[in-house]
Design a protein around this motif. Structure first.
Motif, PDB file in Angstrom:
ATOM      1  N   LEU A   4       0.823  -1.209   0.000  1.00 16.11           N
ATOM      2  CA  LEU A   4       0.000   0.000   0.000  1.00 16.11           C
ATOM      3  C   LEU A   4       0.861   1.264   0.000  1.00 16.11           C
ATOM      4  O   LEU A   4       0.511   2.274   0.616  1.00 16.11           O
ATOM      5  CB  LEU A   4      -0.960   0.007   1.188  1.00 16.11           C
ATOM      6  CG  LEU A   4      -1.988  -1.123   1.256  1.00 16.11           C
ATOM      7  CD1 LEU A   4      -2.757  -1.050   2.563  1.00 16.11           C
ATOM      8  CD2 LEU A   4      -2.946  -1.043   0.068  1.00 16.11           C
ATOM      9  N   GLY A   5       2.002   1.189  -0.649  1.00 14.09           N
ATOM     10  CA  GLY A   5       2.891   2.341  -0.736  1.00 14.09           C
ATOM     11  C   GLY A   5       3.677   2.637   0.533  1.00 14.09           C
ATOM     12  O   GLY A   5       4.290   3.683   0.651  1.00 14.09           O
ATOM     13  N   ILE A   6       3.645   1.708   1.491  1.00 15.82           N
ATOM     14  CA  ILE A   6       4.360   1.896   2.759  1.00 15.82           C
ATOM     15  C   ILE A   6       5.407   0.794   2.878  1.00 15.82           C
ATOM     16  O   ILE A   6       5.111  -0.378   2.665  1.00 15.82           O
ATOM     17  CB  ILE A   6       3.386   1.845   3.954  1.00 15.82           C
ATOM     18  CG1 ILE A   6       2.329   2.948   3.827  1.00 15.82           C
ATOM     19  CG2 ILE A   6       4.126   1.981   5.274  1.00 15.82           C
ATOM     20  CD1 ILE A   6       1.220   2.881   4.853  1.00 15.82           C
ATOM     21  N   SER A   7       6.615   1.185   3.238  1.00 17.88           N
ATOM     22  CA  SER A   7       7.709   0.217   3.332  1.00 17.88           C
ATOM     23  C   SER A   7       7.515  -0.722   4.524  1.00 17.88           C
ATOM     24  O   SER A   7       6.803  -0.403   5.480  1.00 17.88           O
ATOM     25  CB  SER A   7       9.048   0.934   3.466  1.00 17.88           C
ATOM     26  OG  SER A   7       9.160   1.547   4.736  1.00 17.88           O
ATOM     27  N   LEU A   8       8.164  -1.868   4.456  1.00 16.14           N
ATOM     28  CA  LEU A   8       8.103  -2.846   5.545  1.00 16.14           C
ATOM     29  C   LEU A   8       8.597  -2.231   6.853  1.00 16.14           C
ATOM     30  O   LEU A   8       8.024  -2.466   7.919  1.00 16.14           O
ATOM     31  CB  LEU A   8       8.926  -4.087   5.192  1.00 16.14           C
ATOM     32  CG  LEU A   8       8.968  -5.188   6.246  1.00 16.14           C
ATOM     33  CD1 LEU A   8       7.569  -5.733   6.507  1.00 16.14           C
ATOM     34  CD2 LEU A   8       9.903  -6.296   5.821  1.00 16.14           C
ATOM     35  N   THR A   9       9.625  -1.425   6.770  1.00 22.72           N
ATOM     36  CA  THR A   9      10.163  -0.755   7.958  1.00 22.72           C
ATOM     37  C   THR A   9       9.099   0.120   8.618  1.00 22.72           C
ATOM     38  O   THR A   9       8.919   0.080   9.840  1.00 22.72           O
ATOM     39  CB  THR A   9      11.390   0.095   7.591  1.00 22.72           C
ATOM     40  OG1 THR A   9      12.371  -0.744   6.991  1.00 22.72           O
ATOM     41  CG2 THR A   9      11.975   0.787   8.797  1.00 22.72           C
ATOM     42  N   GLU A  10       8.383   0.896   7.807  1.00 20.44           N
ATOM     43  CA  GLU A  10       7.336   1.747   8.364  1.00 20.44           C
ATOM     44  C   GLU A  10       6.191   0.925   8.956  1.00 20.44           C
ATOM     45  O   GLU A  10       5.636   1.284  10.004  1.00 20.44           O
ATOM     46  CB  GLU A  10       6.786   2.691   7.295  1.00 20.44           C
ATOM     47  CG  GLU A  10       7.739   3.814   6.938  1.00 20.44           C
ATOM     48  CD  GLU A  10       7.122   4.742   5.912  1.00 20.44           C
ATOM     49  OE1 GLU A  10       6.319   5.618   6.327  1.00 20.44           O
ATOM     50  OE2 GLU A  10       7.433   4.580   4.721  1.00 20.44           O
ATOM     51  N   TRP A  11       5.840  -0.206   8.301  1.00 18.94           N
ATOM     52  CA  TRP A  11       4.789  -1.076   8.847  1.00 18.94           C
ATOM     53  C   TRP A  11       5.182  -1.589  10.225  1.00 18.94           C
ATOM     54  O   TRP A  11       4.344  -1.663  11.127  1.00 18.94           O
ATOM     55  CB  TRP A  11       4.499  -2.254   7.914  1.00 18.94           C
ATOM     56  CG  TRP A  11       3.558  -1.910   6.799  1.00 18.94           C
ATOM     57  CD1 TRP A  11       3.847  -1.867   5.470  1.00 18.94           C
ATOM     58  CD2 TRP A  11       2.176  -1.540   6.911  1.00 18.94           C
ATOM     59  NE1 TRP A  11       2.737  -1.499   4.752  1.00 18.94           N
ATOM     60  CE2 TRP A  11       1.686  -1.298   5.618  1.00 18.94           C
ATOM     61  CE3 TRP A  11       1.310  -1.394   7.984  1.00 18.94           C
ATOM     62  CZ2 TRP A  11       0.381  -0.918   5.366  1.00 18.94           C
ATOM     63  CZ3 TRP A  11      -0.002  -1.014   7.733  1.00 18.94           C
ATOM     64  CH2 TRP A  11      -0.457  -0.787   6.443  1.00 18.94           C
ATOM     65  N   VAL A  44      12.373  -2.124  18.913  1.00 20.17           N
ATOM     66  CA  VAL A  44      13.809  -2.403  18.839  1.00 20.17           C
ATOM     67  C   VAL A  44      14.172  -2.824  17.414  1.00 20.17           C
ATOM     68  O   VAL A  44      15.164  -2.355  16.856  1.00 20.17           O
ATOM     69  CB  VAL A  44      14.236  -3.479  19.868  1.00 20.17           C
ATOM     70  CG1 VAL A  44      15.649  -3.961  19.606  1.00 20.17           C
ATOM     71  CG2 VAL A  44      14.115  -2.934  21.285  1.00 20.17           C
ATOM     72  N   ILE A  45      13.362  -3.700  16.823  1.00 24.42           N
ATOM     73  CA  ILE A  45      13.596  -4.118  15.434  1.00 24.42           C
ATOM     74  C   ILE A  45      13.515  -2.919  14.501  1.00 24.42           C
ATOM     75  O   ILE A  45      14.359  -2.734  13.623  1.00 24.42           O
ATOM     76  CB  ILE A  45      12.584  -5.214  15.025  1.00 24.42           C
ATOM     77  CG1 ILE A  45      12.834  -6.485  15.828  1.00 24.42           C
ATOM     78  CG2 ILE A  45      12.647  -5.492  13.525  1.00 24.42           C
ATOM     79  CD1 ILE A  45      11.727  -7.521  15.741  1.00 24.42           C
ATOM     80  N   TYR A  46      12.510  -2.078  14.714  1.00 17.39           N
ATOM     81  CA  TYR A  46      12.358  -0.854  13.923  1.00 17.39           C
ATOM     82  C   TYR A  46      13.588   0.046  14.087  1.00 17.39           C
ATOM     83  O   TYR A  46      14.113   0.572  13.105  1.00 17.39           O
ATOM     84  CB  TYR A  46      11.086  -0.121  14.357  1.00 17.39           C
ATOM     85  CG  TYR A  46      10.855   1.207  13.693  1.00 17.39           C
ATOM     86  CD1 TYR A  46      10.463   1.277  12.362  1.00 17.39           C
ATOM     87  CD2 TYR A  46      11.003   2.396  14.399  1.00 17.39           C
ATOM     88  CE1 TYR A  46      10.233   2.496  11.752  1.00 17.39           C
ATOM     89  CE2 TYR A  46      10.771   3.617  13.803  1.00 17.39           C
ATOM     90  CZ  TYR A  46      10.386   3.664  12.470  1.00 17.39           C
ATOM     91  OH  TYR A  46      10.168   4.873  11.867  1.00 17.39           O
ATOM     92  N   GLY A  47      14.039   0.209  15.318  1.00 18.25           N
ATOM     93  CA  GLY A  47      15.225   1.027  15.569  1.00 18.25           C
ATOM     94  C   GLY A  47      16.453   0.490  14.874  1.00 18.25           C
ATOM     95  O   GLY A  47      17.277   1.254  14.353  1.00 18.25           O
ATOM     96  N   ILE A  48      16.593  -0.829  14.834  1.00 18.94           N
ATOM     97  CA  ILE A  48      17.722  -1.442  14.125  1.00 18.94           C
ATOM     98  C   ILE A  48      17.622  -1.147  12.630  1.00 18.94           C
ATOM     99  O   ILE A  48      18.616  -0.797  11.987  1.00 18.94           O
ATOM    100  CB  ILE A  48      17.774  -2.962  14.402  1.00 18.94           C
ATOM    101  CG1 ILE A  48      18.169  -3.212  15.864  1.00 18.94           C
ATOM    102  CG2 ILE A  48      18.748  -3.661  13.453  1.00 18.94           C
ATOM    103  CD1 ILE A  48      17.964  -4.651  16.319  1.00 18.94           C
TER     104      ILE A  48
END
Length: 86
Positions: A4-11, A44-48
């Protein structure tokens, strides 16, 4: 990878925010800590993924605090008081 135009990181960031927010609606302290821990692990995963040490460190500390109260600090009187008093 995008959905939906959003990256996996942002999800992952949105999902972690969702779990943190939901945890604040819990009356049962054990459920609160479990949901909050899940949100913090995702943060934490997002921060990495975004290479942000402040996000990693802050949420890593919260994971350890929640882990302490869920697993290590299992006093009988604390188990009886599993609801947050208003």
């Amino acid at each position: 990878m995008e959905f939906l135009g959003i990256s996996l990181t942002e999800w992952i960031g949105y999902l972690s925010s969702f779990f943190i927010a939901i945890s604040f609606f819990m009356k049962n302290i054990i459920k609160l800590r479990i949901i909050n821990t899940l949100g913090c692990i995702l943060f934490v995963i997002y921060g990495i993924l975004i290479k942000s040490w402040p996000v990693i460190i802050a949420n890593g500390i919260i994971v350890f605090v929640n882990f302490y109260y869920l697993v290590i600090d299992r006093r009988p009187e604390r188990l009886k008081e599993d609801e947050v008093k208003p």
